[in-house]
Design a protein around this motif. Structure first.
Motif, PDB file in Angstrom:
ATOM      1  N   ALA A 233       1.219  -1.443   0.078  1.00  0.00           N
ATOM      2  CA  ALA A 233       0.294   0.414  -0.078  1.00  0.00           C
ATOM      3  C   ALA A 233       1.123   1.246  -0.087  1.00  0.00           C
ATOM      4  CB  ALA A 233      -0.826  -0.150   1.376  1.00  0.00           C
ATOM      5  N   ASN A 236       2.440   1.719  -3.254  1.00  0.00           N
ATOM      6  CA  ASN A 236       1.425   2.536  -4.382  1.00  0.00           C
ATOM      7  C   ASN A 236       1.260   4.046  -4.296  1.00  0.00           C
ATOM      8  OD1 ASN A 236       0.715  -0.018  -5.231  1.00  0.00           O
ATOM      9  ND2 ASN A 236      -1.316  -0.990  -3.634  1.00  0.00           N
ATOM     10  N   ALA A 245      -0.005   5.755   2.465  1.00  0.00           N
ATOM     11  CA  ALA A 245      -1.345   5.265   2.062  1.00  0.00           C
ATOM     12  C   ALA A 245      -2.525   4.942   3.432  1.00  0.00           C
ATOM     13  CB  ALA A 245      -1.410   3.562   1.647  1.00  0.00           C
ATOM     14  N   GLU A 249      -6.931   1.327   2.345  1.00  0.00           N
ATOM     15  CA  GLU A 249      -5.665   0.549   0.901  1.00  0.00           C
ATOM     16  C   GLU A 249      -4.524  -0.459   2.394  1.00  0.00           C
ATOM     17  OE1 GLU A 249      -2.902   1.931  -2.786  1.00  0.00           O
ATOM     18  OE2 GLU A 249      -3.800   3.156  -0.761  1.00  0.00           O
ATOM     19  N   ARG A 250      -4.170   0.370   3.014  1.00  0.00           N
ATOM     20  CA  ARG A 250      -3.434  -0.849   4.165  1.00  0.00           C
ATOM     21  C   ARG A 250      -4.351  -2.646   3.874  1.00  0.00           C
ATOM     22  NH1 ARG A 250      -1.513   3.507   7.394  1.00  0.00           N
ATOM     23  NH2 ARG A 250      -3.143   2.842   8.597  1.00  0.00           N
ATOM     24  N   GLU A 253      -5.233  -4.158   1.054  1.00  0.00           N
ATOM     25  CA  GLU A 253      -3.697  -4.932   0.238  1.00  0.00           C
ATOM     26  C   GLU A 253      -3.117  -5.970   1.183  1.00  0.00           C
ATOM     27  OE1 GLU A 253      -2.013  -5.186  -2.282  1.00  0.00           O
ATOM     28  OE2 GLU A 253      -2.871  -2.966  -3.219  1.00  0.00           O
TER      29      GLU A 253
END
Length: 260
Positions: A233, A236, A245, A249-250, A253
Protein backbone atom coordinates in the motif's frame (compact mmCIF):
# COMPACT_ATOMS: atom_id res chain seq x y z
CA UNK A 1 22.61 7.74 35.42
CA UNK A 2 21.42 10.85 33.54
CA UNK A 3 20.82 9.04 30.26
CA UNK A 4 18.90 6.25 31.98
CA UNK A 5 16.61 8.66 33.80
CA UNK A 6 15.94 10.72 30.70
CA UNK A 7 14.98 7.83 28.42
CA UNK A 8 12.19 6.86 30.76
CA UNK A 9 10.34 9.44 28.64
CA UNK A 10 8.67 9.23 26.19
CA UNK A 11 6.69 6.51 27.86
CA UNK A 12 6.14 3.08 26.39
CA UNK A 13 2.61 4.08 25.44
CA UNK A 14 3.83 7.21 23.65
CA UNK A 15 6.33 5.19 21.64
CA UNK A 16 3.80 2.47 20.78
CA UNK A 17 1.30 5.10 19.66
CA UNK A 18 3.61 5.93 16.76
CA UNK A 19 2.89 2.49 15.29
CA UNK A 20 -0.52 3.78 14.18
CA UNK A 21 1.21 5.75 11.43
CA UNK A 22 3.79 3.21 10.26
CA UNK A 23 3.96 0.04 8.17
CA UNK A 24 3.72 -2.13 11.26
CA UNK A 25 0.71 -4.29 12.29
CA UNK A 26 0.67 -3.41 15.98
CA UNK A 27 -2.58 -1.55 15.40
CA UNK A 28 -4.25 -4.68 13.96
CA UNK A 29 -6.59 -5.20 16.89
CA UNK A 30 -7.99 -8.50 15.66
CA UNK A 31 -4.70 -10.24 16.48
CA UNK A 32 -4.67 -12.31 19.69
CA UNK A 33 -3.54 -10.37 22.75
CA UNK A 34 -0.38 -12.43 23.26
CA UNK A 35 0.83 -11.95 19.70
CA UNK A 36 -0.12 -8.29 19.68
CA UNK A 37 1.85 -7.82 22.87
CA UNK A 38 4.91 -9.45 21.33
CA UNK A 39 4.65 -7.23 18.26
CA UNK A 40 4.34 -4.20 20.51
CA UNK A 41 7.52 -5.31 22.30
CA UNK A 42 9.42 -5.60 19.00
CA UNK A 43 8.14 -2.28 17.71
CA UNK A 44 8.72 -0.53 21.02
CA UNK A 45 12.36 -1.57 21.15
CA UNK A 46 13.00 -0.68 17.50
CA UNK A 47 11.31 2.71 17.93
CA UNK A 48 13.24 3.46 21.13
CA UNK A 49 16.53 2.68 19.37
CA UNK A 50 15.62 4.96 16.47
CA UNK A 51 14.48 7.77 18.76
CA UNK A 52 17.78 7.68 20.65
CA UNK A 53 19.76 7.57 17.42
CA UNK A 54 17.74 10.26 15.63
CA UNK A 55 16.18 12.57 18.19
CA UNK A 56 18.10 12.32 21.47
CA UNK A 57 19.08 15.82 22.56
CA UNK A 58 22.52 14.98 23.85
CA UNK A 59 25.29 12.45 23.31
CA UNK A 60 23.54 9.90 21.12
CA UNK A 61 26.39 7.41 21.28
CA UNK A 62 26.20 7.53 25.06
CA UNK A 63 22.45 6.98 24.89
CA UNK A 64 22.96 3.96 22.64
CA UNK A 65 25.62 2.66 25.04
CA UNK A 66 23.06 2.93 27.83
CA UNK A 67 20.51 1.03 25.74
CA UNK A 68 23.02 -1.74 24.97
CA UNK A 69 23.71 -2.12 28.69
CA UNK A 70 19.98 -2.08 29.40
CA UNK A 71 19.49 -4.81 26.76
CA UNK A 72 22.05 -6.94 28.57
CA UNK A 73 20.17 -6.34 31.82
CA UNK A 74 16.93 -7.36 30.09
CA UNK A 75 18.42 -10.73 29.19
CA UNK A 76 19.45 -11.08 32.83
CA UNK A 77 15.96 -10.15 34.04
CA UNK A 78 16.88 -6.84 35.69
CA UNK A 79 16.09 -4.12 33.12
CA UNK A 80 14.87 -0.75 34.41
CA UNK A 81 13.09 0.76 31.41
CA UNK A 82 9.50 -0.54 30.89
CA UNK A 83 10.11 -1.37 27.22
CA UNK A 84 13.20 -3.38 28.11
CA UNK A 85 11.34 -5.18 30.87
CA UNK A 86 9.02 -6.42 28.15
CA UNK A 87 12.06 -7.81 26.32
CA UNK A 88 12.71 -10.07 29.31
CA UNK A 89 9.25 -11.60 28.95
CA UNK A 90 9.59 -11.85 25.17
CA UNK A 91 12.90 -13.71 25.45
CA UNK A 92 11.50 -16.09 28.05
CA UNK A 93 8.51 -16.91 25.84
CA UNK A 94 10.30 -17.23 22.50
CA UNK A 95 13.91 -18.18 23.30
CA UNK A 96 15.19 -15.54 20.87
CA UNK A 97 18.85 -14.53 21.13
CA UNK A 98 20.25 -11.06 21.75
CA UNK A 99 21.74 -10.76 18.26
CA UNK A 100 18.76 -9.26 16.35
CA UNK A 101 18.27 -6.60 19.04
CA UNK A 102 21.98 -5.81 18.97
CA UNK A 103 21.95 -5.28 15.21
CA UNK A 104 19.26 -2.63 15.57
CA UNK A 105 21.51 -0.75 17.96
CA UNK A 106 24.47 -1.10 15.58
CA UNK A 107 22.37 0.40 12.77
CA UNK A 108 21.87 3.55 14.81
CA UNK A 109 25.54 3.68 15.71
CA UNK A 110 26.25 3.58 12.00
CA UNK A 111 23.82 6.46 11.51
CA UNK A 112 26.06 8.63 13.70
CA UNK A 113 28.97 8.32 11.25
CA UNK A 114 27.46 7.43 7.85
CA UNK A 115 25.05 9.86 6.20
CA UNK A 116 25.18 8.79 2.51
CA UNK A 117 25.22 5.50 0.60
CA UNK A 118 26.90 5.33 -2.79
CA UNK A 119 25.31 2.15 -4.08
CA UNK A 120 22.28 -0.05 -3.58
CA UNK A 121 24.52 -2.82 -2.25
CA UNK A 122 25.74 -0.49 0.51
CA UNK A 123 22.20 0.51 1.45
CA UNK A 124 20.99 -3.10 1.35
CA UNK A 125 23.79 -4.05 3.75
CA UNK A 126 22.65 -1.26 6.08
CA UNK A 127 19.18 -2.82 5.99
CA UNK A 128 20.63 -6.07 7.41
CA UNK A 129 21.16 -4.01 10.57
CA UNK A 130 18.31 -1.50 10.51
CA UNK A 131 15.34 -3.53 9.22
CA UNK A 132 15.88 -7.25 8.73
CA UNK A 133 16.25 -8.03 12.46
CA UNK A 134 12.66 -6.90 12.97
CA UNK A 135 11.42 -9.61 10.62
CA UNK A 136 13.48 -12.24 12.39
CA UNK A 137 11.97 -11.19 15.70
CA UNK A 138 8.45 -11.29 14.26
CA UNK A 139 9.02 -14.83 12.98
CA UNK A 140 10.38 -15.79 16.40
CA UNK A 141 7.28 -14.29 18.00
CA UNK A 142 5.06 -16.73 16.06
CA UNK A 143 7.40 -19.72 16.34
CA UNK A 144 8.06 -19.79 12.60
CA UNK A 145 11.72 -18.79 12.19
CA UNK A 146 13.30 -21.11 9.62
CA UNK A 147 16.25 -20.23 7.32
CA UNK A 148 14.05 -19.97 4.23
CA UNK A 149 11.43 -17.84 5.96
CA UNK A 150 14.13 -15.57 7.36
CA UNK A 151 15.53 -15.12 3.85
CA UNK A 152 12.09 -14.18 2.54
CA UNK A 153 11.50 -11.93 5.53
CA UNK A 154 14.81 -10.17 4.88
CA UNK A 155 13.57 -9.22 1.40
CA UNK A 156 10.32 -7.90 2.83
CA UNK A 157 12.02 -5.89 5.57
CA UNK A 158 14.58 -4.42 3.17
CA UNK A 159 11.67 -3.34 0.95
CA UNK A 160 9.86 -1.78 3.91
CA UNK A 161 13.01 0.12 4.86
CA UNK A 162 13.39 1.41 1.31
CA UNK A 163 9.76 2.54 1.28
CA UNK A 164 10.26 4.31 4.61
CA UNK A 165 13.33 6.08 3.24
CA UNK A 166 11.24 7.31 0.30
CA UNK A 167 8.54 8.54 2.69
CA UNK A 168 11.03 10.34 4.92
CA UNK A 169 13.39 12.04 2.44
CA UNK A 170 12.72 15.53 3.83
CA UNK A 171 13.00 14.44 7.48
CA UNK A 172 16.22 12.53 6.81
CA UNK A 173 17.76 15.46 4.95
CA UNK A 174 16.93 17.69 7.92
CA UNK A 175 19.03 15.32 10.03
CA UNK A 176 21.87 15.50 7.50
CA UNK A 177 21.22 12.08 6.00
CA UNK A 178 20.18 10.84 2.58
CA UNK A 179 19.37 7.18 2.12
CA UNK A 180 18.67 7.03 -1.61
CA UNK A 181 21.74 5.48 -3.32
CA UNK A 182 23.92 8.12 -4.96
CA UNK A 183 24.19 6.00 -8.10
CA UNK A 184 20.41 6.15 -8.53
CA UNK A 185 20.28 9.87 -7.84
CA UNK A 186 22.96 10.47 -10.46
CA UNK A 187 21.00 8.39 -12.96
CA UNK A 188 17.52 9.89 -12.43
CA UNK A 189 17.94 13.08 -10.41
CA UNK A 190 15.24 14.07 -7.92
CA UNK A 191 12.44 13.26 -10.35
CA UNK A 192 9.35 11.03 -10.41
CA UNK A 193 11.44 8.56 -12.39
CA UNK A 194 13.67 8.07 -9.32
CA UNK A 195 10.65 7.34 -7.13
CA UNK A 196 9.24 4.93 -9.72
CA UNK A 197 12.58 3.10 -9.94
CA UNK A 198 12.91 2.71 -6.18
CA UNK A 199 9.25 1.71 -5.78
CA UNK A 200 9.66 -1.04 -8.38
CA UNK A 201 12.74 -2.24 -6.53
CA UNK A 202 10.70 -2.38 -3.34
CA UNK A 203 7.86 -4.24 -5.07
CA UNK A 204 10.29 -6.84 -6.39
CA UNK A 205 11.55 -7.48 -2.87
CA UNK A 206 8.03 -7.49 -1.43
CA UNK A 207 7.15 -10.33 -3.80
CA UNK A 208 9.02 -12.65 -1.42
CA UNK A 209 6.27 -11.93 1.06
CA UNK A 210 3.69 -13.91 -0.91
CA UNK A 211 5.31 -17.36 -0.46
CA UNK A 212 6.32 -16.37 3.07
CA UNK A 213 2.72 -15.64 4.03
CA UNK A 214 1.51 -18.76 2.22
CA UNK A 215 3.82 -20.88 4.38
CA UNK A 216 2.26 -19.60 7.61
CA UNK A 217 -0.98 -20.36 9.43
CA UNK A 218 -3.37 -18.63 11.80
CA UNK A 219 -2.75 -15.31 13.46
CA UNK A 220 0.93 -15.34 12.52
CA UNK A 221 -0.03 -15.51 8.86
CA UNK A 222 -2.27 -12.47 9.28
CA UNK A 223 0.41 -10.50 11.13
CA UNK A 224 3.02 -11.09 8.42
CA UNK A 225 0.44 -10.39 5.71
CA UNK A 226 -0.09 -7.00 7.38
CA UNK A 227 3.62 -6.24 7.02
CA UNK A 228 3.62 -7.14 3.35
CA UNK A 229 0.28 -5.51 2.65
CA UNK A 230 1.34 -2.33 4.41
CA UNK A 231 4.45 -2.19 2.27
CA UNK A 232 2.49 -2.70 -0.93
CA UNK A 233 0.00 0.00 0.00
CA UNK A 234 2.83 2.40 0.84
CA UNK A 235 4.50 1.68 -2.50
CA UNK A 236 1.24 2.37 -4.31
CA UNK A 237 0.86 5.67 -2.47
CA UNK A 238 4.39 6.81 -3.26
CA UNK A 239 3.98 6.04 -6.94
CA UNK A 240 0.85 8.19 -7.19
CA UNK A 241 2.57 11.04 -5.34
CA UNK A 242 1.24 10.53 -1.81
CA UNK A 243 3.53 10.13 1.16
CA UNK A 244 1.39 7.59 3.04
CA UNK A 245 -1.38 5.13 2.29
CA UNK A 246 -4.65 5.29 4.18
CA UNK A 247 -5.86 2.57 6.51
CA UNK A 248 -8.48 1.20 4.06
CA UNK A 249 -5.81 0.68 1.40
CA UNK A 250 -3.47 -1.01 3.90
CA UNK A 251 -6.25 -3.34 4.98
CA UNK A 252 -7.18 -4.14 1.39
CA UNK A 253 -3.60 -4.99 0.44
CA UNK A 254 -3.23 -7.07 3.60
CA UNK A 255 -6.32 -9.06 2.65
CA UNK A 256 -4.99 -9.60 -0.88
CA UNK A 257 -1.67 -10.88 0.44
CA UNK A 258 -3.43 -13.07 3.01
CA UNK A 259 -5.54 -14.61 0.27
CA UNK A 260 -2.47 -15.16 -1.90
Amino acid sequence: MTVARAVEHPSASAILAKAQHENFPVALRILPRTLRGRLETIYGFARLVDDLGDEWDGDRNAALDWLEAELERAFEGRAEHPLLQRITVFVRETGVTREPFQRLIEANRQDQVVSRYATWDELAHYCTLSANPVGELVLASIGAATPERIRQSDDVCTALQLVEHLQDVAEDEARGRFYIPAEDLERFGMTPALTKFEVERARTLLASGVPLVASLRGAGKLAVAAFVGGGRAAANALERGDRFAGKPERLLETWRVFRG
